[in-house]
Write a protein that holds these residues in place. Structure first.
Motif, short mmCIF file in Angstrom:
data_model
loop_
_atom_site.label_atom_id
_atom_site.label_comp_id
_atom_site.label_asym_id
_atom_site.label_seq_id
_atom_site.Cartn_x
_atom_site.Cartn_y
_atom_site.Cartn_z
N TYR A 1 1.65 2.66 -3.36
CA TYR A 1 0.58 3.46 -3.96
C TYR A 1 0.64 4.90 -3.44
O TYR A 1 0.44 5.86 -4.20
CB TYR A 1 -0.77 2.85 -3.64
CG TYR A 1 -1.08 1.58 -4.39
CD1 TYR A 1 -1.64 1.61 -5.66
CD2 TYR A 1 -0.81 0.33 -3.82
CE1 TYR A 1 -1.94 0.43 -6.34
CE2 TYR A 1 -1.10 -0.84 -4.49
CZ TYR A 1 -1.66 -0.79 -5.76
OH TYR A 1 -1.94 -1.94 -6.44
N GLU B 1 -8.27 -1.24 -8.44
CA GLU B 1 -7.06 -0.56 -7.96
C GLU B 1 -7.32 0.91 -7.67
O GLU B 1 -6.75 1.48 -6.74
CB GLU B 1 -5.93 -0.70 -8.97
CG GLU B 1 -4.59 -0.18 -8.43
CD GLU B 1 -3.45 -0.39 -9.42
OE1 GLU B 1 -2.42 -0.96 -9.03
OE2 GLU B 1 -3.61 0.02 -10.59
N ARG C 1 0.83 -1.21 0.00
CA ARG C 1 0.00 0.00 0.00
C ARG C 1 0.86 1.27 0.00
O ARG C 1 0.53 2.26 -0.64
CB ARG C 1 -0.93 -0.01 1.22
CG ARG C 1 -1.84 1.23 1.28
CD ARG C 1 -2.78 1.17 2.46
NE ARG C 1 -3.55 2.41 2.58
CZ ARG C 1 -4.69 2.65 1.93
NH1 ARG C 1 -5.20 1.73 1.14
NH2 ARG C 1 -5.33 3.80 2.10
N ASP D 1 3.34 6.74 -5.17
CA ASP D 1 2.91 7.18 -6.50
C ASP D 1 2.23 8.54 -6.42
O ASP D 1 2.46 9.41 -7.27
CB ASP D 1 1.91 6.17 -7.09
CG ASP D 1 2.55 4.89 -7.57
OD1 ASP D 1 3.79 4.88 -7.76
OD2 ASP D 1 1.82 3.90 -7.75
N TYR E 1 -6.25 4.09 -4.40
CA TYR E 1 -5.85 5.50 -4.46
C TYR E 1 -6.91 6.40 -3.80
O TYR E 1 -6.57 7.35 -3.09
CB TYR E 1 -5.62 5.93 -5.90
CG TYR E 1 -4.39 5.33 -6.53
CD1 TYR E 1 -3.11 5.70 -6.11
CD2 TYR E 1 -4.49 4.37 -7.53
CE1 TYR E 1 -1.97 5.15 -6.68
CE2 TYR E 1 -3.37 3.81 -8.10
CZ TYR E 1 -2.11 4.20 -7.68
OH TYR E 1 -0.99 3.64 -8.23
#
Length: 440
Positions: free
Chosen positions: A281, A402, A278, A284, A406
Motif C-alpha cells: 500500500y 481499505e 502493508r 502504491d 492509506y
C-alpha cells in the motif's frame, strides 16, 4: 470561528465520503465450499453475476504455461446444455453483456443482465462450473484464438512485451518469471488429458467465489443459488507450494529487443511484497507521488522542465506472492538511457532520504480518496471488488475499509518503505530496445 469551520469541513467531508460509499453485503458458504457474496442495490434494474476462480498464470507445471488464460477462452466453448458458439448469443439476445479476464493469480467471469434475468446469469455460471465440454475440437479452436491474441496484443504491439521482459529477469524460480499468456509451444504440447486434469483441479466450487450484485431480492437469489450450485461436487483441496525467490542484493542489467518500436525505453524494476502486505500500500502511494499526473515529480522534471523524456511513469504492479515496482521513461532526441536512469534514480533517492512535503502528502491522500469513491461507483465494479477482496486478500470488508489503510500511512513510513525496497542494489535495469535488423 470561520477558521475553525474551514478546518473542520474537510474532516467532515472525509467522514461523509466514507459513509456514503459504504457497500452493504452478505456472505455465506455452501456445503461444497463455494463462497457466496450478495450485494443488493435496487436503484437500477441491472444485476451482475460473477465467479472468480483462484487460478491464474502462476498455477502451472513447467512445460505447461498459460493454462489459466487458455481456460478463460475454453470455458466459453459450450457445455452439456449450451451448444458450441451459443454462449455469447444467449447473453446478447437476452439484453446482457459478459466478459472474462485472467491475471497471474485469478480468473474472473461475469455477466450483466436486466434484473429479470438473474436466473439466466446463475444458470450460465453453474453450467460453466459443472458441465463444460472439454474436447479436442475445442482445444484446437481455442489454441488458435490464443495464438492470434498473442500476436495482436504482445508480439506485434509496441512495448507489448515489457511485462514479460521484466518478469523473466526479475524472477528466477517463481512462476511469475513466465508470461501469463504462456508460451505457445506449451499450449501446442498440451494433451486432452492435461487440460481435463487442470479443469478438475481448479474449476471447482471450493476454489471459487460467486457474487451477485444489483437489483434482486435476497430470498429469491439464495434459493436459485442453492438450486444451481449446491449440487456441484466439491473438488480436492488445492495445495500451493511455489519456490521462494532469494533477495536481490546486486543490481541486475538486461536488454530486450522489440521489433515493433522505434523509440527505446529504460525500465527500472524492483521485486516488492505481495499486494496484501502493508508495504505494498505504501508503494502504491510512492508511485502516485512520483508519476501520477503532470504535476508529479518525474513528469514535471523530466518531461516539462528538462525535456529529456517523452513519457515517464512509476507503477506498483500488485501480485499475490511478489509485486513488481517499475519506473520507466522514453527519451527525447539524443537523450541516452543512462541519463534517464540517473534522473529517475535521483527522484527515487529523494523519497528514500527525505520526507515528502506536507502539501504533497495531502495531495496524495486526496487522490486516494477520489480513487476510493470511484471504485465503488458502479455495481459491476463492486462485484469485482467483493470477489477480489475475499479471494485474494482474505477480507471482504476491505471494500469499505481499505481507504483507512492509506489514510494511516505517514510521511515517515513512505520514506522508510522506499529505503527498504527501492535501492540501487535491489533493482533490475532493463534496456528495452528496437530490434537491430542489421544483425539478422
Amino acid at each position: 470561528m470561520k477558521r475553525k469551520l474551514l478546518v473542520a469541513l474537510p474532516l467532515f467531508l472525509m467522514g461523509w465520503v466514507t459513509q456514503a460509499q459504504e457497500v452493504a453485503y452478505e456472505e455465506y458458504d455452501l456445503d461444497n465450499g463455494l463462497h457466496v457474496i450478495l450485494h443488493q442495490d435496487n436503484t437500477a434494474p441491472l444485476v451482475t453475476t460473477s465467479v472468480m476462480y483462484h487460478v491464474g498464470g502462476k498455477d502451472r507445471t513447467e512445460g505447461r504455461t498459460g493454462f489459466a488464460h487458455f481456460f478463460e477462452h475454453l470455458l466459453f466453448e459450450g457445455t452439456k446444455n449450451i451448444g458450441k458458439g451459443e454462449w455469447f448469443k444467449i447473453v446478447s439476445s437476452n439484453g446482457g453483456k459478459n466478459n472474462a479476464n485472467t491475471s497471474q493469480d485469478r480468473t474472473y467471469y461475469y455477466e450483466v443482465f436486466p434484473s429479470n434475468n438473474l436466473q439466466l446469469g446463475l444458470w450460465l455460471e453453474s453450467e460453466r462450473m459443472l458441465h463444460p465440454i472439454i474436447d479436442q475440437s475445442g482445444i484446437d479452436t481455442q489454441q488458435e484464438v490464443v495464438k492470434e491474441e498473442k500476436r495482436l496484443r504482445y508480439d506485434n504491439s509496441p512495448y507489448g512485451q515489457f511485462l514479460y521482459a521484466i518478469g523473466k529477469n526479475l524472477f528466477k524460480v517463481h512462476p511469475y518469471k513466465d508470461p501469463n499468456i504462456g508460451y505457445m509451444a506449451d499450449l501446442d504440447a498440451a494433451t486432452l488429458e492435461d487440460v481435463t486434469a487442470y479443469n478438475k483441479k481448479y474449476y471447482v466450487p471450493n476454489n471459487a467465489v460467486l457474487v451477485v450484485a444489483g437489483d434482486f431480492e435476497k430470498a429469491n437469489a439464495k434459493k436459485m443459488i442453492a438450486d444451481y450450485f449446491s449440487g456441484i461436487p466439491k473438488g480436492e483441496d488445492i495445495v500451493r507450494s511455489f519456490p521462494k525467490e532469494e533477495p536481490i542484493s546486486e543490481e541486475m542489467k538486461a536488454t530486450f529487443y522489440d521489433p515493433n518500436i522505434q523509440i527505446p525505453a529504460s525500465m527500472i524494476a524492483y521485486r516488492t511484497p505481495g499486494f496484501t502486505e502493508r508495504e505494498a500500500y505504501v508503494l502504491d502511494m510512492v508511485s502516485t507521488y512520483l508519476s501520477d499526473g503532470r504535476s508529479s515529480k518525474l513528469y514535471k522534471k523530466m518531461v516539462d522542465d528538462q525535456k529529456q523524456a517523452l513519457q515517464v511513469g512509476a507503477f506498483n504492479i500488485g501480485q499475490e506472492d511478489y509485486s513488481m515496482y517499475v519506473v520507466f521513461a522514453l527519451p527525447v532526441g539524443e537523450t541516452t538511457l543512462d541519463v534517464l536512469n540517473t534522473e529517475m534514480e535521483e527522484e527515487i533517492a529523494k523519497v528514500r532520504s527525505e520526507l515528502i512535503s506536507e502539501s504533497d502528502y495531502q495531495k496524495l491522500l486526496n487522490k486516494f480518496e477520489n480513487q476510493f469513491v470511484n471504485s465503488n461507483s458502479s455495481v459491476e465494479g463492486i462485484a469485482n471488488s467483493l470477489a477480489r477482496y475475499h479471494m485474494l486478500y482474505g477480507d471482504t470488508s476491505l471494500i469499505n475499509k481499505e481507504i483507512e489503510i492509506y489514510r494511516s500511512i505517514t510521511r515517515e513510513e513512505i520514506k522508510e518503505v522506499a529505503s527498504k525496497f527501492l535501492n540501487q542494489n535491489q533493482r533490475l535495469v532493463l534496456s528495452y530496445l528496437p530490434e537491430d535488423t542489421t544483425q539478422n
